[in-house]
Design a protein around this motif. Structure first.
Motif, short mmCIF file in Angstrom:
data_model
loop_
_atom_site.label_atom_id
_atom_site.label_comp_id
_atom_site.label_asym_id
_atom_site.label_seq_id
_atom_site.Cartn_x
_atom_site.Cartn_y
_atom_site.Cartn_z
N ILE A 60 0.62 -1.14 0.28
CA ILE A 60 -0.39 -0.15 0.23
C ILE A 60 0.90 1.11 -0.15
CG2 ILE A 60 -0.25 0.23 2.55
CD1 ILE A 60 -3.52 1.00 2.24
N HIS A 61 2.57 1.56 0.54
CA HIS A 61 2.82 2.50 0.48
C HIS A 61 3.86 2.28 -0.62
CE1 HIS A 61 5.12 -1.23 2.12
NE2 HIS A 61 6.54 -0.06 2.37
N ARG A 62 3.65 1.70 -1.54
CA ARG A 62 4.67 1.28 -2.62
C ARG A 62 4.90 1.77 -3.22
NH1 ARG A 62 7.74 -3.82 -3.49
NH2 ARG A 62 8.59 -2.54 -4.40
N GLY A 63 4.79 2.94 -4.65
CA GLY A 63 4.13 3.90 -5.58
C GLY A 63 4.80 2.52 -6.64
N GLY A 64 4.39 2.89 -7.58
CA GLY A 64 4.85 2.01 -9.41
C GLY A 64 3.63 0.33 -9.00
N THR A 65 3.82 -0.39 -9.94
CA THR A 65 3.25 -1.18 -10.06
C THR A 65 3.61 -2.80 -9.91
OG1 THR A 65 1.45 -2.51 -11.13
CG2 THR A 65 2.62 -0.53 -12.64
N CYS A 66 3.19 -3.40 -9.42
CA CYS A 66 3.67 -4.76 -8.72
C CYS A 66 3.45 -5.12 -10.48
CB CYS A 66 3.42 -5.29 -7.93
SG CYS A 66 1.50 -5.49 -7.61
#
Ligand code: F6P
Length: 321
Positions: A60-66
């Motif tokens: 939830i806290h990470r930019g970009g897209t997994c």
């Protein structure tokens, strides 16, 4: 219900929060969630991954897209669309959520001309140029990224009594430039949506100097009709008789931890997307308008113009005197 989820076009902070909400809300509502890597091309390349509530932990806290993203020329062809529809059917996917900008909504619209499944779009782009939502996922984070950089530039501009031009992203839209320009106290904001008069801007900077305003920040949207910040900087330097400095913020605007606003917007829309698919509501992009979740038919997201806030446009000059 088996739901596919993908991210397409320019990535934006908050996409991961949306994916997380789709997976966790979907699993709780008897959905199987299939992640599709690499945008629409991922459908064609069979880049599929079963997603669970654990897969989307610590996202939830990470930019970009997994799920990574991309732009697909093949998917834009009739043959590509037909093949994508067949491939989705071959893995029994009957619902699809795509997160991206106006190009992504076009993709869903044309896919549904060949595919019988249900599709819902979420506005994921830092440009905030998609009709049907006040803000797109990633816009608030991009503006704050730019604002943080411009506050730093202001320190040296004031120390050296210089004029800086700062170029921000937005493709053909000026939303980032307008918001960060007002928030950073810029002397001028150059937008694709409004005519750029360099003589007028030069006069305002010169008048400002006479009135004791020793430094100025000019925000340039990358799509401005007068050109990019470097080209405009040269023309402005000639007009004011001193060398303007230029900073192009570029891709830092697209990364970093999403803000509270983007995390909440993404979570609300992601969960609502599952509710829509389960209820048989599809062919729409979800957004938030005046705090309420809105459903906009795909075609309107790019045929209807997303207007800039008129009052903010009128504030530029008086607040920069
Ligand atoms: O659409 C998002 C965006 O960041 C625009 O603001 C920018 O002009 C464009 O993507 C850059 O595209 P790319 O990532 O393909 O260089």
């Amino acid at each position: 219900m088996k739901v596919g989820v993908l991210t397409s076009g320019g990535d934006s902070p908050g996409m991961n929060a949306a994916i997380r909400a789709i997976v966790r809300f979907g699993v709780l509502h008897d959905c199987q969630i299939v992640g599709i890597h690499g945008g629409y091309q991922g459908i064609l390349d069979k880049e599929y991954e079963e997603l669970s509530s654990r897969t989307v932990a610590h996202l939830i806290h990470r930019g970009g897209t997994c799920l990574t993203t991309g732009r697909s020329e093949e998917f834009k062809t009739e043959e590509g669309l037909r093949r994508a529809a067949e491939l989705l059917d071959s893995i029994d996917v009957d619902g699809l959520v795509a997160i991206g900008g106006d190009g992504t909504m076009r993709g869903l619209y044309h896919l549904q001309e060949h595919w019988g499944g249900r599709a819902v779009g979420l506005p994921g782009t830092i440009d905030n140029d998609v009709y049907g939502t006040d803000y797109s996922i990633g816009f608030d984070t991009a503006v704050n990224n730019a604002l943080d950089a411009i506050d730093k530039i202001r320190d040296t501009a004031e120390s050296y009594s210089r004029v800086f031009l700062v170029e921000v992203m937005g493709r053909h839209a000026g939303a980032i430039a307008l918001h960060v320009g007002i928030a950073s106290g810029a002397s001028a904001i150059l937008l694709p949506e409004t005519p750029t008069d360099l003589d007028k801007i030069a006069a305002r900077i010169i008048e400002g100097r006479k009135a004791g305003k020793s430094s100025s920040i000019v925000i340039v949207a990358e799509g401005d009709e007068a050109g990019n910040a470097s080209a405009i900087g040269e023309k402005l330097s000639e007009r004011i008789g001193e060398r303007c400095r230029v900073s192009v913020l570029g891709y830092i605007q697209r990364g970093g931890n999403p803000t509270r606003m983007d995390r909440i917007l993404a979570s609300r829309l992601g969960a609502r997307a599952i509710e829509c698919l389960k209820a048989g509501i599809d062919g729409v992009m979800l957004g938030e308008i005046d705090g309420e979740i809105a459903e906009t038919p795909f075609k309107e997201t790019w045929t209807k113009e997303k207007k800039l806030d008129q009052w903010m446009l009128e504030l530029i000059a008086p607040l920069s005197t």
